[in-house]
Structure formats: C-alpha cells, structure tokens
Design a protein around this motif. Structure first.
Motif: not given
Ligand SMILES: [Zn+2]
Ligand SMILES: [Zn+2]
Length: 136
Positions: A5-8, A11, A14-16, A75, A99, A101
């Motif tokens: 799970e994370g993201g740029c 915000g 996002r990915y998971s 992004c 990236t 979390d």
C-alpha cells in the motif's frame, strides 16, 4: 503475502493490493539517478496486475540498456516515480519502494549497476551485487 500500500507525495495517486514480493533490488544506474533525483532507486519486483491504482499516472517511455522500452509511470500532479514496466520482462512489475506507506519490511537482496554508483554510496555487505544488469 504482504499488504502493499502506498502512493505519491501529493496523495493523488494511491495503490493497494496483496502480493508476494519476488525481490527487492537497488539500482544505481544513471537513469534511476535522474528519475529519482537521488543516488539510486529501490525497486520491489512484483507480478503484474496485483495492485489497484487510483489517480492520474503519466508515462515516460525511455530505453533500457537492452534497447527495449521501459515505461516509467509517475504522478501527473507531483511527479513522484511510482513504477516501471520493462518491455523486456513482460511479467514483472517494478514498484518504486519509496512510495510505500510502510517501508519497514524492505530488505534489498540485490544491487545492480554498481559500476555507476555514486562514489559515496556503499554497496551493502552480504548483498548480491552486479556491475550492470542482473545476468539472466
Ligand atoms: Zn502526486
Ligand atoms: Zn536503474
């Protein structure tokens, strides 16, 4: 299985998903230095299509050493590098580990393109390292 799970930075992206990472690879190539603005990239190798994405991803298509395309996804708003899709390895998804979390579980197993590593960037002890691309 790991929860991925994370993201740029901003915000928007996002990915998971859940996946078993195949490998964590530190890459010292000059393309990764430019793309990340840092000394290297840290890459979690996953099977393709295990992550769900939201937000606008832009694509820069560069060439790998092999001469094949590398799609670099970032992004569209803040420019954070999110993942690469190398045309040479059709089943591999290369997630940019910064990236995530939760980065506490990361443990690089391989370092590549060590010949172009920045002078001060030491190759970790006990990690398999290669002057260029991984053979095979
Ligand atoms: Zn962003
Ligand atoms: Zn690289």
């Amino acid at each position: 299985m790991n929860k991925i799970e994370g993201g740029c930075l901003c915000g928007e992206v996002r990915y998971s998903g859940e996946a078993e990472p195949m490998m964590v690879v530190v890459c010292h190539c000059t393309d990764c230095q430019k793309h990340s603005g840092g000394a290297c990239s840290i890459n979690v190798l996953l099977p393709r299509d295990v992550l769900q994405f939201e937000g606008q991803l832009n694509t820069y298509i560069g060439k790998g050493d092999s001469g094949h395309d590398v799609n670099r996804k970032f992004c569209g708003n803040c420019g954070s590098a999110i993942y690469n899709l190398p045309a040479l390895m059709q089943d591999i998804f290369v997630l940019k580990a910064g990236t995530l979390d939760d980065v506490s579980w990361l443990e690089p197993t391989v370092e590549i393109y060590c010949d172009s590593a920045q002078e001060w960037a030491k190759i970790a002890e006990g990690v398999e390292s290669f002057p260029g691309m991984m053979p095979g």
